[in-house]
Scaffold this active site. Structure first.
Site, PDB file in Angstrom:
ATOM      1  CG  ASP A  24      -1.937   1.107   1.222  1.00 47.33           C
ATOM      2  OD1 ASP A  24      -2.046   1.815   0.202  1.00 47.33           O
ATOM      3  OD2 ASP A  24      -2.636   1.276   2.242  1.00 47.33           O
ATOM      4  CG  ASP A  53      -3.859   4.478  -2.278  1.00 46.24           C
ATOM      5  OD1 ASP A  53      -3.144   3.536  -1.889  1.00 46.24           O
ATOM      6  OD2 ASP A  53      -4.904   4.823  -1.692  1.00 46.24           O
TER       7      ASP A  53
END
Length: 377
Positions: free
Chosen positions: A4, A186
């Site tokens: 992430d 992201d």
């Protein structure tokens, strides 16, 4: 673990977790390790979809031929959102918030000078290309995964997200004339999330699109070309990536470009819808993001499903690192086409790696992208 870039925290589901969602995952605790040390320090984080909480533990993390003593989160509670996510934790590789007390995995790698350069390269795959795994390279870039040269953009003011200036979006060759926009790169977000007015404008240029709440539908057979311009370079967002699951109407699919203001009025979340089209590099020394067109095999048809993606929610972190900034950052993004990462430590690596890509230590592990995730803290 899910890789992430939208968060800096690393955590796993703890064996002491009492939530129903933990039963769907592998857990980790004292029965799995003789060296784990449980602290009294609490932590919790709310993502765009889902919330977890627990305690900080310390243990040795082993990967790529060496060991790293590191603190990380052990989740004792987790929301039901995590029931269907195919991962047992998150490896956060976003920039560290200056107020955070717990060092990140990346910070520890940098402090111990284990990497050739303080960079990370990420290559995501598509299910429709016949592969569900991508690749992450610590300390180097994999030039076999992209075409041309990397173009670098400086992170905008704020600095604890991989947020870069966005020039514009082009639909079928026509610029939409967006101004003052920025995007957070992201890997933990499945969609491309934009404020409603921005998403409305994009879909208005896609023939036969329709809107329902924050979602849109488009013909499953749409061929409309979308490009994202960053630092003067155009990157394609292919229909196979923004055309999602088939709706209840035959031939009509859900768009994975979502009209939801997750952060500020001029901030976008550039999730996997975009990232499956590029090779991305995250430079911790120079605080910049590099992008290049990804190499991949072509397939004709995107996957379809009778189930639309769940609605995204927008929650900020509670009791942990501050949430994302409310105001859009503005700065001039600079572009470099040298294709070279910034220079990192010149110290010799302290351990050999079976996946070394050079005489220096370069770590490569594989990652999977979970569907319908919105993970930023």
């Amino acid at each position: 673990s899910l890789i992430d870039t939208g968060a800096s925290r690393t955590w796993v589901f703890g064996s002491d977790c009492t939530s129903k969602s933990c039963g769907a995952h592998n857990t980790f605790g004292k029965e799995d390790s003789k060296t784990i040390k449980v602290t009294d320090e609490k932590w919790d984080v709310a993502y765009g979809t889902g919330k977890v909480a627990g305690v900080i533990v310390n243990d040795t993390m082993s990967f790529a031929g060496f060991e790293l003593d590191t603190p990380f989160g052990s989740a004792t509670t987790a929301s039901d959102d995590f029931m269907s996510y195919p991962m047992d934790g998150i490896l956060g590789i976003g920039p560290q918030d200056s107020k955070a007390k717990v060092p990140t995995v990346i910070q520890l790698l940098m402090q111990q000078k284990l990497l050739k350069s303080n960079i990370i390269g990420i290559n995501l795959q598509r299910n429709s290309d016949g592969a569900t795994d991508g690749q992450i390279t610590f300390g180097d870039v994999d030039k076999s995964k992209f075409s041309g040269e990397l173009a670098y953009s400086n992170v905008v003011s704020g600095g604890y997200q991989w947020e870069i200036a966005v020039d514009d979006i082009i639909v079928d060759g026509k610029p939409l004339n967006f101004q003052g926009r920025s995007g957070i790169v992201d890997t933990g977000t499945s969609f491309l999330l934009l404020p409603p007015d921005d998403a409305d404008l994009i879909h208005s240029k896609i023939p036969k699109s329709a809107k329902s709440s924050v979602f849109y539908t488009v013909p499953c057979s749409t061929t409309t070309n979308i490009e994202l311009s960053i630092s003067g370079v155009k990157y394609a967002i292919k229909p196979k990536d923004y055309v999602g699951y088939e709706s209840t109407t035959k031939g009509i699919c859900n768009s994975l470009i979502i009209g939801r203001q997750a952060i500020g009025p001029k901030q976008w979340l550039l999730g996997d819808v975009f990232l499956k089209n590029v090779y991305s590099v995250y430079d911790f020394d120079k605080n910049r993001v590099g992008l290049a067109a990804r190499k991949y095999g072509e397939t004709k048809d995107p996957p379809s499903s009778s189930h639309p993606p769940p609605a995204p929610t927008s929650n900020k972190a509670s009791g942990g690192s501050p949430g994302l900034p409310e105001q859009s950052g503005t700065s001039s993004a600079t572009t470099s086409t040298t294709g070279e990462p910034s220079s990192g430590s010149t110290a010799s690596p302290s351990a050999a790696s079976s996946v070394s890509m050079s005489a220096w230590l370069s770590l490569a592990v594989f990652l999977s992208t979970a569907s319908s995730l919105i993970l930023w803290d």
